[in-house]
Design an enzyme around this catalytic site. Structure first.
Site, mmCIF file in Angstrom:
data_model
loop_
_atom_site.group_PDB
_atom_site.id
_atom_site.type_symbol
_atom_site.label_atom_id
_atom_site.label_comp_id
_atom_site.label_asym_id
_atom_site.label_seq_id
_atom_site.Cartn_x
_atom_site.Cartn_y
_atom_site.Cartn_z
ATOM 1 N N SER A 131 22.174 46.867 8.545
ATOM 2 C CA SER A 131 20.815 47.299 8.875
ATOM 3 C C SER A 131 20.264 46.268 9.850
ATOM 4 O O SER A 131 20.938 45.879 10.817
ATOM 5 C CB SER A 131 19.988 47.390 7.587
ATOM 6 O OG SER A 131 18.645 47.679 7.849
ATOM 7 N N TYR A 145 14.621 53.143 16.896
ATOM 8 C CA TYR A 145 15.531 52.169 16.273
ATOM 9 C C TYR A 145 15.079 51.840 14.852
ATOM 10 O O TYR A 145 15.872 51.870 13.914
ATOM 11 C CB TYR A 145 15.617 50.897 17.119
ATOM 12 C CG TYR A 145 16.597 49.883 16.569
ATOM 13 C CD1 TYR A 145 17.968 50.143 16.575
ATOM 14 C CD2 TYR A 145 16.168 48.666 16.045
ATOM 15 C CE1 TYR A 145 18.879 49.222 16.073
ATOM 16 C CE2 TYR A 145 17.072 47.740 15.542
ATOM 17 C CZ TYR A 145 18.425 48.020 15.558
ATOM 18 O OH TYR A 145 19.330 47.101 15.048
ATOM 19 N N LYS A 149 17.071 52.369 11.226
ATOM 20 C CA LYS A 149 17.405 51.274 10.294
ATOM 21 C C LYS A 149 16.658 51.436 8.965
ATOM 22 O O LYS A 149 17.199 51.115 7.908
ATOM 23 C CB LYS A 149 17.137 49.911 10.942
ATOM 24 C CG LYS A 149 18.083 49.593 12.110
ATOM 25 C CD LYS A 149 19.558 49.548 11.689
ATOM 26 C CE LYS A 149 20.499 49.166 12.813
ATOM 27 N NZ LYS A 149 21.922 49.155 12.425
HETATM 28 P P1 NAP Z 1 27.278 44.987 20.064
HETATM 29 O O1 NAP Z 1 28.052 43.752 20.373
HETATM 30 O O2 NAP Z 1 26.698 45.752 21.185
HETATM 31 O O3 NAP Z 1 28.186 45.937 19.151
HETATM 32 C C1 NAP Z 1 27.864 47.271 18.912
HETATM 33 C C2 NAP Z 1 29.116 47.971 18.471
HETATM 34 O O4 NAP Z 1 28.810 49.333 18.126
HETATM 35 C C3 NAP Z 1 30.164 48.021 19.599
HETATM 36 O O5 NAP Z 1 31.410 47.801 19.033
HETATM 37 C C4 NAP Z 1 30.027 49.438 20.100
HETATM 38 O O6 NAP Z 1 31.204 49.960 20.682
HETATM 39 C C5 NAP Z 1 29.750 50.146 18.781
HETATM 40 N N1 NAP Z 1 29.310 51.520 18.999
HETATM 41 C C6 NAP Z 1 28.248 51.967 19.706
HETATM 42 N N2 NAP Z 1 28.241 53.319 19.706
HETATM 43 C C7 NAP Z 1 29.328 53.717 18.995
HETATM 44 C C8 NAP Z 1 29.879 54.971 18.645
HETATM 45 N N3 NAP Z 1 29.345 56.130 19.048
HETATM 46 N N4 NAP Z 1 31.014 54.997 17.870
HETATM 47 C C9 NAP Z 1 31.596 53.850 17.475
HETATM 48 N N5 NAP Z 1 31.137 52.633 17.808
HETATM 49 C C10 NAP Z 1 30.019 52.575 18.553
HETATM 50 O O7 NAP Z 1 26.030 44.632 19.132
HETATM 51 P P2 NAP Z 1 25.950 44.008 17.645
HETATM 52 O O8 NAP Z 1 24.737 43.161 17.647
HETATM 53 O O9 NAP Z 1 27.241 43.408 17.230
HETATM 54 O O10 NAP Z 1 25.619 45.317 16.802
HETATM 55 C C11 NAP Z 1 26.290 45.625 15.588
HETATM 56 C C12 NAP Z 1 25.279 46.118 14.568
HETATM 57 O O11 NAP Z 1 24.358 45.058 14.273
HETATM 58 C C13 NAP Z 1 24.421 47.309 15.026
HETATM 59 O O12 NAP Z 1 24.356 48.249 13.961
HETATM 60 C C14 NAP Z 1 23.062 46.690 15.279
HETATM 61 O O13 NAP Z 1 22.005 47.612 15.084
HETATM 62 C C15 NAP Z 1 23.050 45.580 14.229
HETATM 63 N N6 NAP Z 1 22.093 44.489 14.464
HETATM 64 C C16 NAP Z 1 22.145 43.761 15.611
HETATM 65 C C17 NAP Z 1 21.219 42.738 15.826
HETATM 66 C C18 NAP Z 1 21.228 41.914 17.089
HETATM 67 O O14 NAP Z 1 20.200 41.254 17.376
HETATM 68 N N7 NAP Z 1 22.324 41.853 17.825
HETATM 69 C C19 NAP Z 1 20.242 42.467 14.844
HETATM 70 C C20 NAP Z 1 20.212 43.221 13.690
HETATM 71 C C21 NAP Z 1 21.145 44.241 13.501
HETATM 72 P P3 NAP Z 1 31.537 49.826 22.254
HETATM 73 O O15 NAP Z 1 32.093 48.451 22.464
HETATM 74 O O16 NAP Z 1 32.535 50.914 22.506
HETATM 75 O O17 NAP Z 1 30.253 50.042 23.006
#
Ligand code: NAP
Length: 272
Positions: A131, A145, A149
């Site tokens: 989340s 968004y 979440k």
């Molecule tokens: P990230 O590096 O951009 O990773 C996002 C991942 O989701 C990538 O592997 C992307 O694949 C994948 N994805 C997107 N659309 C998809 C689809 N249709 N099917 C399968 N995979 C898909 O960002 P991250 O920060 O690690 O994000 C991971 C999770 O953490 C997300 O749920 C995000 O909401 C959560 N989150 C992030 C933050 C933050 O500040 N970064 C904070 C709180 C929560 P591709 O490589 O193919 O694009």
């Protein structure tokens, strides 16, 4: 040897989690939209890279089948795939709205549904949903968004009841800002400058993102918390990480709705 199934393992939190669990001796089913992105796992026997797009039901079924065939069972599902959006709702097209919920919510439900028969058969399993602080606290221009979440929070809270009947636990990870591709290539910003009333929020939210970005967590820190959630043996549902997340969620829990809204309005310079 335990096995974890991860969505979105190509980058950020998903990739760090795949690396950490592998280094701890786990089998890892590292799923991603483009398996080319999983090259760094290519020579590791304990990592199976599979194509999975959460928008493609067939790819979900095939990845689960391949994972079970390779490792015999799946102990933990990490629903990590997701992306962010920001903007005034009036400026969001139907495609933008649908895609945000399809990926972050419907996709998570589809992957979970595909794994649950295996958890039920083995009468054990841990479901970990990524989340966000944005799943407990909402920000201006975050209706989509935050909506996704908040949905993940409700889904997880509810599922923990029925899944306890098949010996499974549910965990929710609530990170603050993390230095990944999230704020870059994984982010969709939408706006219509003719909607003049909303425009003054934009520089405020960008400033907030910029300031938060300077204090961002590393994806390895979030992966370490996910590892704790997978292995601590507890019934704890929520795991918060990051000073920003801890402060905001703490305030959300102790203040009334009115007081908390005022805090957010002050933070973003919105005069009531
Ligand atoms: P990230 O590096 O951009 O990773 C996002 C991942 O989701 C990538 O592997 C992307 O694949 C994948 N994805 C997107 N659309 C998809 C689809 N249709 N099917 C399968 N995979 C898909 O960002 P991250 O920060 O690690 O994000 C991971 C999770 O953490 C997300 O749920 C995000 O909401 C959560 N989150 C992030 C933050 C933050 O500040 N970064 C904070 C709180 C929560 P591709 O490589 O193919 O694009």
């Amino acid at each position: 040897m335990k096995t974890i199934f991860i969505t979105g393992a190509s980058s950020g939190i998903g990739k760090s989690s795949a690396q950490l669990f592998q280094s701890k001796g786990w089998n890892v089913i590292a799923t991603m939209r483009n398996p080319e992105d999983g090259k760094l796992f290519a020579n590791l026997d304990s990592v199976l890279v599979e194509r999975l797009d959460v928008l493609d039901s067939q790819s979900i079924q095939l990845a689960v089948e391949a994972g079970v065939k390779q490792f015999g069972k799946i102990d933990v599902l990490l629903n990590n795939a997701g992306y962010g959006t920001c903007g005034p709702l009036e400026a969001a097209t139907s495609d933008i709205i649908k895609r945000q919920f399809d990926v972050n919510v419907i996709g998570l439900l589809e992957v979970t549904k595909a794994i649950l028969p295996h958890f039920r058969k083995q009468q054990s399993g841990i479901l970990i949903n990524v989340s966000s602080v944005g799943g407990k606290v909402s920000f201006p221009l975050g209706s989509l968004y935050n909506g996704t979440k908040f949905a993940i929070e409700g889904i997880s809270e509810s599922l923990q009841h029925e899944l306890s009947l098949i010996g499974c636990k549910v965990k929710v990870i609530e990170p603050g800002v993390v230095a990944t591709d999230f704020a870059g290539r994984s982010f969709t910003f939408y706006n219509n400058e003719n909607l003049t009333e909303y425009q003054r929020l934009l520089p405020l939210i960008f400033k907030f993102f910029e300031e938060s970005g300077r204090k961002a967590l590393l994806p390895d820190q979030v992966a370490a918390l996910i590892y704790t959630a997978a292995t601590d043996g507890s019934d704890q549902l929520r795991y918060v990480i990051g000073n920003d997340a801890q402060d905001l969620i703490g305030q959300r829990q102790t203040l009334s709705d009115g007081e908390f809204t005022k805090t957010i309005k002050n933070k973003f310079g919105i005069v009531p």
